[in-house]
Design a protein around this motif. Structure first.
Motif, PDB file in Angstrom:
ATOM      1  N   LEU A  25      20.104  36.179  34.593  1.00 58.29           N
ATOM      2  CA  LEU A  25      21.094  35.850  33.555  1.00 58.29           C
ATOM      3  C   LEU A  25      20.578  34.781  32.595  1.00 58.29           C
ATOM      4  O   LEU A  25      19.866  33.862  33.003  1.00 58.29           O
ATOM      5  CB  LEU A  25      22.410  35.394  34.206  1.00 58.29           C
ATOM      6  CG  LEU A  25      23.282  36.544  34.713  1.00 58.29           C
ATOM      7  CD1 LEU A  25      24.446  36.005  35.519  1.00 58.29           C
ATOM      8  CD2 LEU A  25      23.807  37.383  33.543  1.00 58.29           C
ATOM      9  N   VAL A  26      20.974  34.928  31.310  1.00 61.12           N
ATOM     10  CA  VAL A  26      20.363  34.117  30.255  1.00 61.12           C
ATOM     11  C   VAL A  26      21.099  32.808  29.953  1.00 61.12           C
ATOM     12  O   VAL A  26      21.036  32.296  28.858  1.00 61.12           O
ATOM     13  CB  VAL A  26      20.281  34.935  28.941  1.00 61.12           C
ATOM     14  CG1 VAL A  26      19.268  36.044  29.085  1.00 61.12           C
ATOM     15  CG2 VAL A  26      21.661  35.473  28.570  1.00 61.12           C
ATOM     16  N   PHE A  27      21.832  32.271  30.917  1.00 56.13           N
ATOM     17  CA  PHE A  27      22.575  31.036  30.651  1.00 56.13           C
ATOM     18  C   PHE A  27      21.642  29.844  30.462  1.00 56.13           C
ATOM     19  O   PHE A  27      20.524  29.837  30.988  1.00 56.13           O
ATOM     20  CB  PHE A  27      23.547  30.759  31.800  1.00 56.13           C
ATOM     21  CG  PHE A  27      24.731  31.680  31.794  1.00 56.13           C
ATOM     22  CD1 PHE A  27      25.685  31.597  30.790  1.00 56.13           C
ATOM     23  CD2 PHE A  27      24.885  32.648  32.773  1.00 56.13           C
ATOM     24  CE1 PHE A  27      26.770  32.445  30.767  1.00 56.13           C
ATOM     25  CE2 PHE A  27      25.971  33.496  32.761  1.00 56.13           C
ATOM     26  CZ  PHE A  27      26.918  33.402  31.753  1.00 56.13           C
ATOM     27  N   PRO A  28      22.081  28.823  29.717  1.00 51.33           N
ATOM     28  CA  PRO A  28      21.254  27.620  29.536  1.00 51.33           C
ATOM     29  C   PRO A  28      20.888  27.013  30.891  1.00 51.33           C
ATOM     30  O   PRO A  28      21.632  27.148  31.865  1.00 51.33           O
ATOM     31  CB  PRO A  28      22.164  26.679  28.759  1.00 51.33           C
ATOM     32  CG  PRO A  28      23.147  27.561  28.077  1.00 51.33           C
ATOM     33  CD  PRO A  28      23.355  28.718  28.993  1.00 51.33           C
ATOM     34  N   SER A  29      19.767  26.312  30.919  1.00 51.53           N
ATOM     35  CA  SER A  29      19.257  25.825  32.207  1.00 51.53           C
ATOM     36  C   SER A  29      19.932  24.533  32.676  1.00 51.53           C
ATOM     37  O   SER A  29      19.804  24.143  33.813  1.00 51.53           O
ATOM     38  CB  SER A  29      17.749  25.609  32.106  1.00 51.53           C
ATOM     39  OG  SER A  29      17.488  24.750  31.014  1.00 51.53           O
ATOM     40  N   GLU A  30      20.638  23.860  31.783  1.00 53.24           N
ATOM     41  CA  GLU A  30      21.293  22.616  32.220  1.00 53.24           C
ATOM     42  C   GLU A  30      22.669  22.451  31.578  1.00 53.24           C
ATOM     43  O   GLU A  30      22.971  23.079  30.569  1.00 53.24           O
ATOM     44  CB  GLU A  30      20.407  21.398  31.877  1.00 53.24           C
ATOM     45  CG  GLU A  30      20.036  21.361  30.400  1.00 53.24           C
ATOM     46  CD  GLU A  30      19.355  20.061  29.992  1.00 53.24           C
ATOM     47  OE1 GLU A  30      19.317  19.117  30.790  1.00 53.24           O
ATOM     48  OE2 GLU A  30      18.888  19.989  28.847  1.00 53.24           O
ATOM     49  N   GLY A  31      23.471  21.598  32.199  1.00 57.41           N
ATOM     50  CA  GLY A  31      24.758  21.234  31.608  1.00 57.41           C
ATOM     51  C   GLY A  31      25.886  22.194  31.932  1.00 57.41           C
ATOM     52  O   GLY A  31      25.749  23.133  32.718  1.00 57.41           O
ATOM     53  N   ASP A  32      27.037  21.886  31.309  1.00 61.46           N
ATOM     54  CA  ASP A  32      28.223  22.729  31.424  1.00 61.46           C
ATOM     55  C   ASP A  32      28.332  23.550  30.148  1.00 61.46           C
ATOM     56  O   ASP A  32      28.074  23.044  29.050  1.00 61.46           O
ATOM     57  CB  ASP A  32      29.459  21.845  31.610  1.00 61.46           C
ATOM     58  CG  ASP A  32      29.356  20.976  32.850  1.00 61.46           C
ATOM     59  OD1 ASP A  32      29.569  21.501  33.959  1.00 61.46           O
ATOM     60  OD2 ASP A  32      29.000  19.781  32.721  1.00 61.46           O
ATOM     61  N   VAL A  33      28.735  24.806  30.298  1.00 56.49           N
ATOM     62  CA  VAL A  33      28.622  25.742  29.177  1.00 56.49           C
ATOM     63  C   VAL A  33      29.985  26.174  28.626  1.00 56.49           C
ATOM     64  O   VAL A  33      30.944  26.353  29.381  1.00 56.49           O
ATOM     65  CB  VAL A  33      27.817  26.991  29.640  1.00 56.49           C
ATOM     66  CG1 VAL A  33      28.009  28.171  28.684  1.00 56.49           C
ATOM     67  CG2 VAL A  33      26.338  26.637  29.738  1.00 56.49           C
TER      68      VAL A  33
END
Lengths: 503, 503
Positions: free
Chosen positions: B310-318
């Motif tokens: 899955l292409v979600f960002p690698s850090e933080g809350d989205v």
């Protein structure tokens, strides 16, 4: 309370009751001495007591003199009814105490905003207290982060939108009377207007109401939430209840961003019926205009007499399609409407400038008032003018309205929010001609019954009030019993705006 | 009726009641001979009579055997309750006759759609009859000219939208369970889902309901009209009433044109609280996305374990911002969101392809189910997960939810429809660990009370049912008495879905 309608109290009607009370209290400062008046003038004690109690609550913001009461005996309809007291509260607490007093003494109580109603909703047909809410007109909070605004009910619609403009937001429902009408009145009658077709009615913009119930209890019906699934939606129950279930003292309203641009397409058609077909075709092609108004040839004739320079098409019945959004999306939607409607229209074009568009809307707003230009000897009568039907039935309603106009030999102007199925049919009569009055009543009755037969409503946005109460049974059938059960549960003594909604 | 809970009737619980009735009718074909059983088995006659009467109405579409009844004793929540009868009506007339029978015999009656509810709303906590409405699932009319569709309540949400797709329209409310849930259930609980932020809830799309009242009377609450101002809005009163005021047997639903395109912006933030601030800022800048979802870092961890590609960002809350409209208008809105949120975000980008967007939404839909991947030894508990607050309070709710999670040492996943203030907080426990259960209950209670304190709601879209009934008093105060008065007026015998909504 209804002293002034009794023969033995008739003199009270013609003198100032305030002045009378002063005389009495001067003559007999001790209350026991008043008994002689009780014998001579039945009910006087109760009138005096209520007057005193009301004065304790609102001080000088109380009227009991016939001349002042008379100003509150009508709205913009033909319905009449004299109040016994008019109070102008300034706070929820005052409203609560007044309602409690009315409850304990079983006095009818009718709330009133600007009195622009067209169905007698704010008219105290059973007498009693009129609550003039126009003094509670503050904006309490512009809460852009929650995209809402908190107001008192007496604020005027246009004033609210002026205050919201600097933030880039607006409150979309826009009745023709927006320059005068109050938000409280809009909530009581679920007002809408020409942009309803895209933006919906007042109902779609209320998140929370502070309401004073029949016994004076204050409740909140919602919250600042955008959505909730926790209990009956009392907010929606109060909206459109015409002051028969409680008195609104505060409202949280959803607001929306002002559109970047608006565009206007003018299309003319060979007949109102074909114009109606064009509207149906536009919707079924997936274009939702921000307004969609019909002006039939009689309405156009009226407007041209009002201002010969107006740029309306020279023949046919006209539809005004407004679209809004960004420059691109509005342009796309306008082009699509032109493409869909061209095969049916006599002429179709995009308004060329902001000014042309503003002139056309200004003229549209005047159509009701401009009617007098058509025949200066006749007066427009409002009865029968707010029916609505499902969009698909609009062409049929237009045809039947024409037939009724011809059958009773009464000229008619047809205009209104055709995009949401709401047709304002204005039949002209000379108010001094009894025969025309009789024919008008029959014609209006037939218009209402036709709307019900077509699966529609006797009122789309003006409300039922006293004027259309007789049609509620025919429109609702057994559902009216449910409304009556709710009314009885929430207002067991029947003090809140009696005589309205056919309850 | 509640025979199976009495000691002297316990054997009925363990054998098939249908079979027993066959034996009895074989032994004593004349009804008078049954009296011996009446003495031996109290209430048997009434159970047999009701069973016979129900069979007269629905024939074989009746279940009374414990194994079948058991299937109707729960929904997707932790609430349990055994029915005495399950009937599967096929028409309004059948429903009306069943309700009338229940009314005359004062038998509790609970309607059920797909049983996907998360608050026990469809669970017969007082026994009685369950009306399984899933068989009444026809589309009766696709009426594009009136931009609406008429359906029976048992139709499944996705099936309806599949049927509407060829016309270029859709019914916007979209709960996570749209592949299974019924329109009737959505109406009962005012369901919404992630596109509520732009399109509103089920409430905004219902024009008319056919409703069977507590005594079997059938009413219509509205019409095919787009708007009306004629009487109390019973449609809105029924929506969200969780089957406590009447049984919906037919619904006319407004539909809207499918947007030409959708675009998705993915933004990640240093903390959930900052993510919440970005949402508030977006709205106050006048951009209304068609969806606005939060996936906190725990939710992302869960999804990545589920599918590492899955292409979600690698850090933080989205935050996922979806915008829709024409190609141009959607592009403009997406650009505006990027501009507004960039100063607050760690990363922000537009999804590059239709496929990437589809994959992200598919993953988002799985977040509930995928929770088990986080810790295979623990089971996600649903209690406390549907609170909502005004948008401005979202950052505060996110912070307090984190504090509660830490205070009770229970890991929490925060996801949901942040754009409308609705946060799904999922606390993880091991269901076999009593201590964790106890802490969960305390934590969930605190979550609910926190939402109320912040001016919010204990349920944004899942409903109150039996699970959240205890919070109604705290959320509503004196308004709850109004709800109780309405309930009593419309269902004086209290047969409709008792034990729900705190009534």
């Amino acid at each position: 309370m209804d002293l002034r309608r009794k023969e033995d109290g008739i003199f009270l009607y013609i003198i100032n009751i305030d002045y009378l009370l002063q005389i009495i209290s001067h003559l007999c400062p001790a209350r026991t001495e008043l008994s002689i008046f009780h014998i001579l003038i039945p009910d006087l004690r109760s009138i005096m007591d209520i007057t005193e109690e009301l004065r304790k609550i609102v001080g000088g913001r109380l009227s009991v003199s016939p001349s002042e009461l008379y100003c509150y005996s009508s709205d913009a309809s033909q319905v009449k009814g004299m109040p016994d007291y008019v109070v102008r509260p300034k706070s929820t607490d005052e409203v609560s105490r007044i309602v409690r007093l009315a409850y304990e003494n079983e006095i009818p109580l009718t709330a009133r905003g600007a009195g622009t109603g067209l169905a007698g909703g704010a008219v105290p047909v059973s007498g009693g207290i009129v609550l003039d809410m126009s003094g509670m007109n503050r904006i309490l909070e512009v809460d852009i982060d929650n995209i809402q605004v908190v107001v008192e009910p007496g604020i005027i619609q246009d004033a609210l939108n002026e205050a919201l403009k600097p933030y880039g937001f607006f409150f979309p429902p826009n009745p023709g009377s927006s320059a005068m009408c109050t938000i409280g009145g809009m909530i009581a009658y679920n007002a809408s207007g020409m942009r309803c077709v895209k933006y919906g009615t007042t109902r779609n913009y209320v998140r929370d109401l502070e309401v004073v119930l029949a016994d004076g209890t204050v409740i909140h019906t919602g919250s600042k939430m955008l959505k909730s699934a926790a209990g009956y939606d009392l907010t929606q129950l109060i909206i459109g209840s015409e002051g028969t279930l409680g008195i609104v003292t505060r409202a949280s309203l959803k607001i929306v961003p002002l559109p970047k641009t608006r565009k206007l397409v003018l299309a003319s058609f060979k007949s109102a019926e074909i114009a109606g077909q064009a509207v149906v075709k536009t919707f079924s092609n997936g274009v939702i205009p921000s307004a969609c108004e019909i002006l039939d040839r009689v309405s156009l004739q009226v407007l041209k007499r009002y201002d010969p320079k107006l740029v309306f098409p020279s023949e046919g019945d006209v539809i005004l399609f407004e679209v809004d959004g960004t420059e691109n999306s509005a342009h796309e939607a306008a082009e699509q409407i032109i493409e869909v409607c061209s095969p049916l229209s006599l002429s179709i074009k995009l308004a060329e400038s902001e000014k042309e568009m503003a002139d056309i809307w200004a003229a549209r707003k005047l159509v009701g008032a401009a009617v007098s230009r058509l025949d200066p000897t006749k007066t427009r009568i409002y009865v029968g003018e707010d029916v609505g039907v499902p969009i698909k039935k609009i062409p049929e309603l237009l045809r039947k309205a024409q037939e009724i106009s011809e059958k009773f030999n009464l000229p008619a102007m047809k205009y209104g929010h055709i995009g949401d199925g709401n047709l304002h049919l204005a039949l002209f009569i000379d108010v001094l001609n009894k025969d025309e009055w009789d024919r008008l009543k029959q014609a209006a009755d037939l218009v209402h019954r036709t709307a019900i037969e077509l699966g529609g409503t006797v009122s789309s946005e003006h409300g039922v009030g006293a004027a259309r109460a007789e049609y509620m049974e025919a429109q609702w059938g057994p559902a009216l019993e449910v409304m009556r059960a709710i009314k009885k549960a929430l207002d067991p003594k029947g003090i809140l705006n009696p005589g309205k909604l056919g309850l």
